[in-house]
Write an enzyme that holds these catalytic residues in place. Structure first.
Site, PDB file in Angstrom:
ATOM      1  CE  LYS A 144      50.673  37.321  34.634  1.00 33.69           C
ATOM      2  NZ  LYS A 144      50.803  38.342  35.322  1.00 33.69           N
TER       3      LYS A 144
HETATM    4  P1  NAD Z   1      51.026  37.717  45.616  1.00 35.87           P
HETATM    5  O1  NAD Z   1      51.109  36.353  45.886  1.00 35.87           O
HETATM    6  O2  NAD Z   1      52.238  38.848  46.148  1.00 35.87           O
HETATM    7  O3  NAD Z   1      49.944  38.150  46.494  1.00 35.87           O
HETATM    8  C1  NAD Z   1      48.623  38.438  46.075  1.00 35.87           C
HETATM    9  C2  NAD Z   1      47.667  38.264  47.650  1.00 35.87           C
HETATM   10  O4  NAD Z   1      46.306  38.137  47.206  1.00 35.87           O
HETATM   11  C3  NAD Z   1      48.166  37.917  48.558  1.00 35.87           C
HETATM   12  O5  NAD Z   1      48.082  38.689  49.646  1.00 35.87           O
HETATM   13  C4  NAD Z   1      46.860  36.667  49.094  1.00 35.87           C
HETATM   14  O6  NAD Z   1      46.558  36.135  49.906  1.00 35.87           O
HETATM   15  C5  NAD Z   1      45.888  37.140  48.372  1.00 35.87           C
HETATM   16  N1  NAD Z   1      44.681  36.402  47.220  1.00 35.87           N
HETATM   17  C6  NAD Z   1      44.922  34.986  47.000  1.00 35.87           C
HETATM   18  N2  NAD Z   1      43.372  34.839  46.798  1.00 35.87           N
HETATM   19  C7  NAD Z   1      42.870  35.897  47.145  1.00 35.87           C
HETATM   20  C8  NAD Z   1      41.289  35.722  47.782  1.00 35.87           C
HETATM   21  N3  NAD Z   1      41.075  34.999  46.992  1.00 35.87           N
HETATM   22  N4  NAD Z   1      40.757  36.630  48.632  1.00 35.87           N
HETATM   23  C9  NAD Z   1      42.015  37.506  48.633  1.00 35.87           C
HETATM   24  N5  NAD Z   1      42.790  37.969  48.776  1.00 35.87           N
HETATM   25  C10 NAD Z   1      43.840  36.602  48.160  1.00 35.87           C
HETATM   26  O7  NAD Z   1      50.920  38.489  43.661  1.00 35.87           O
HETATM   27  P2  NAD Z   1      50.958  40.382  44.274  1.00 35.87           P
HETATM   28  O8  NAD Z   1      52.405  40.176  42.814  1.00 35.87           O
HETATM   29  O9  NAD Z   1      50.545  40.985  44.851  1.00 35.87           O
HETATM   30  O10 NAD Z   1      49.747  40.243  42.633  1.00 35.87           O
HETATM   31  C11 NAD Z   1      48.886  40.535  42.968  1.00 35.87           C
HETATM   32  C12 NAD Z   1      47.548  40.923  41.606  1.00 35.87           C
HETATM   33  O11 NAD Z   1      48.378  42.089  41.256  1.00 35.87           O
HETATM   34  C13 NAD Z   1      47.737  40.278  40.358  1.00 35.87           C
HETATM   35  O12 NAD Z   1      46.213  40.417  39.519  1.00 35.87           O
HETATM   36  C14 NAD Z   1      49.286  40.451  39.635  1.00 35.87           C
HETATM   37  O13 NAD Z   1      48.511  39.754  38.943  1.00 35.87           O
HETATM   38  C15 NAD Z   1      48.908  41.394  39.826  1.00 35.87           C
HETATM   39  N6  NAD Z   1      49.521  42.509  39.446  1.00 35.87           N
HETATM   40  C16 NAD Z   1      50.656  42.227  40.200  1.00 35.87           C
HETATM   41  C17 NAD Z   1      52.458  42.984  39.908  1.00 35.87           C
HETATM   42  C18 NAD Z   1      54.276  43.407  40.214  1.00 35.87           C
HETATM   43  O14 NAD Z   1      53.934  43.631  39.916  1.00 35.87           O
HETATM   44  N7  NAD Z   1      54.106  41.689  41.296  1.00 35.87           N
HETATM   45  C19 NAD Z   1      51.637  43.828  38.190  1.00 35.87           C
HETATM   46  C20 NAD Z   1      50.726  43.911  38.070  1.00 35.87           C
HETATM   47  C21 NAD Z   1      49.913  43.379  38.101  1.00 35.87           C
END
Ligand code: NAD
Length: 454
Positions: A144
């Site tokens: 990561k």
């Molecule tokens: P992103 O930045 O696109 O979206 C994050 C979302 O969470 C946004 O809508 C933001 O406004 C919201 N957010 C942030 N802080 C918040 C809070 N305190 N309370 C409520 N909402 C909040 O990120 P993403 O890629 O969608 O990732 C989200 C999660 O999924 C992370 O934990 C990431 O590690 C995990 N993840 C992502 C992927 C991927 O393919 N993008 C894969 C596996 C896991």
């Protein structure tokens, strides 16, 4: 500017035979400057990750040496990133890349841009990537990266400079056979294109396999952008199916409406589930009977937030987590379900789209109350599965159709869910413990089979 916390290998040091150099157990004398990862001193994602690992180690009966090896990142790089801002001033950011384990293959894991990123968070996320890749049987280890920056405060040109400088600083340890990056919070396909271009220009030829989640024009894969969300829906379908329910029978709340949460909400809606509440960092919205997700997506494209969506009631982010729904999908950040609110969670299933949304203590409280937690390393593995497909396609320069990708993704998700559920039944443990048992065992087996060098 690069400062390594552990020695960084030279560019021509693939170090395959040293991947399994087991660190000495703490009692036998870890180097004085090595982090004592097996004994976290503060609550946070690393404490959660270490406590989960300790539980699996105990159940598997592994010794302290194996525990220390699995608890300690294989390699960490800590870099300073100076940025020349558009107005001519300069700023400095801290960035990290942690390769937790590479026994099963190259490191694999996202790159996060968020102001609160620190090395412990990156260590936890890297460890979870190791287990995630193992649980869905990908030939990867876990890694990561992160930069402590709030990307919303910087122009695209500034973010490009930060990304290229970060890539340049960690160049010796990344590559399609070493460590493959992907987007995470605060980064996207354009970020990956910059990483790939910087790496390729320095190597002298185009190397699309150094990143996944890149745009289609430069070797991205069809279906990657929505893969994590599709996987979350497959995992949910499998979990509720164990109780004879289908998606049309359930009400869902999704915390986080970014890359993962927004598509997941959309796919849940398509499959007939009622998505009653969603939120982002600015707040949440609720509608009894279900939100119109396609219209909500249009509202977010226009306004940048779910807040103020016509026909919905405002909902506090904290209230969403304890809403009376069947399925709760945390899809934002880690550590949102804690010992403070776990008792009030009313959902029967928590499907962890985010990484590490449930603390170890909360996990135990949910288990006591019979709430089924589909753990992050299984529930959100769709992204890394299609990342793997993207990497395979890039290495072969042969691209698959979207239908092929979606079918193979579903097969892998269902196969992994069934394998984890089988261990859970056999060992009489929760799905998270089962997923960890399976993945920790697979990593330990790879480690043992390769043996120690020298
Ligand atoms: P992103 O930045 O696109 O979206 C994050 C979302 O969470 C946004 O809508 C933001 O406004 C919201 N957010 C942030 N802080 C918040 C809070 N305190 N309370 C409520 N909402 C909040 O990120 P993403 O890629 O969608 O990732 C989200 C999660 O999924 C992370 O934990 C990431 O590690 C995990 N993840 C992502 C992927 C991927 O393919 N993008 C894969 C596996 C896991």
């Amino acid at each position: 500017m690069a400062q390594t916390t552990t020695p960084s290998p030279s560019t021509d040091d693939p170090s395959p035979s040293t991947d399994d150099a087991t660190p000495a157990p703490p009692a036998a004398g870890v180097p004085a400057n090595a982090p004592d990862l097996a004994r976290p001193t503060h609550a946070g994602p690393l404490a959660t990750a270490q406590s989960q690992l300790a539980g699996a180690i105990e159940r598997l009966g592994y010794d302290a040496g194996m525990h220390a090896m699995l608890a300690t990142p294989r390699r960490e790089v800590n870099v300073a990133i100076p940025l020349r801002r558009d107005d001519g001033s300069t700023e400095l950011f801290h960035g990290f890349r942690v390769q937790h384990n590479v026994s099963r293959g190259p490191g694999k894991g996202g790159l996060r841009y968020h102001p609160s990123v620190d090395v412990d968070e990156v260590r936890a996320l890297a460890m979870w990537m190791t287990w995630k890749c193992a649980v869905v049987e990908l030939p990867y280890g876990g890694a990561k990266g992160g930069v402590a920056i709030d990307p919303r405060n910087y122009s695209q040109a500034e973010l490009e400079r930060v990304t290229r400088r970060y890539t340049s600083e960690i160049m010796p340890i990344i590559g399609p056979e070493r460590d493959i990056m992907a987007p995470d919070i605060g980064t996207d396909d354009q970020t990956m294109a910059w990483v790939m271009d910087t790496y390729s220009v320095n190597q002298g030829y185009t190397i699309p396999g150094v990143v996944t989640g890149k745009p289609l024009e430069v070797g991205g894969s069809l279906g990657r952008a929505t893969a994590t969300s599709r996987g979350v829906v497959h995992a949910t379908r499998a979990a509720i199916g164990e109780q004879g329910l289908s998606l049309a029978d359930v009400r869902v709340a999704v915390q986080g409406f970014g890359k993962v949460g927004s598509h997941a909400a959309d796919f849940f809606g398509d499959a007939g589930a009622r998505v009653e509440a969603v939120s982002d960092q600015y707040g949440g919205v609720y509608r009894s009977g279900g939100l119109d997700v396609p219209r909500l997506l249009a509202h977010v494209r226009e306004t940048g937030s779910v807040v103020g969506f016509a026909g919905s009631e405002p909902m506090d982010n904290a209230d969403l987590l304890t809403l009376d729904v069947d399925v709760l999908v945390p899809a934002a950040v880690e550590g949102v379900i804690t010992d403070v609110n776990a008792d009030q969670v009313k959902a029967r299933w928590v499907v962890e789209a985010a990484n590490g949304p449930t603390t170890a203590r909360a996990d135990a409280l949910l288990a006591e109350r019979g709430v089924v937690v589909v753990p992050d390393i299984l529930a959100n593995a769709g992204g890394v599965i299609v990342s793997y497909f993207e990497w395979v396609q890039a290495q072969q320069a042969y691209w698959w159709t979207e239908a092929e990708i979606e079918q193979r993704l579903e097969e892998r998700m269902i196969h992994a869910y069934d394998a984890v559920a089988q261990v859970a039944r056999r060992e009489k443990v929760a799905l998270r413990d089962a997923a960890l048992l399976l993945s920790v065992q697979r990593v330990a087996m790879a480690h043992k089979t390769r043996g120690l060098y020298p």
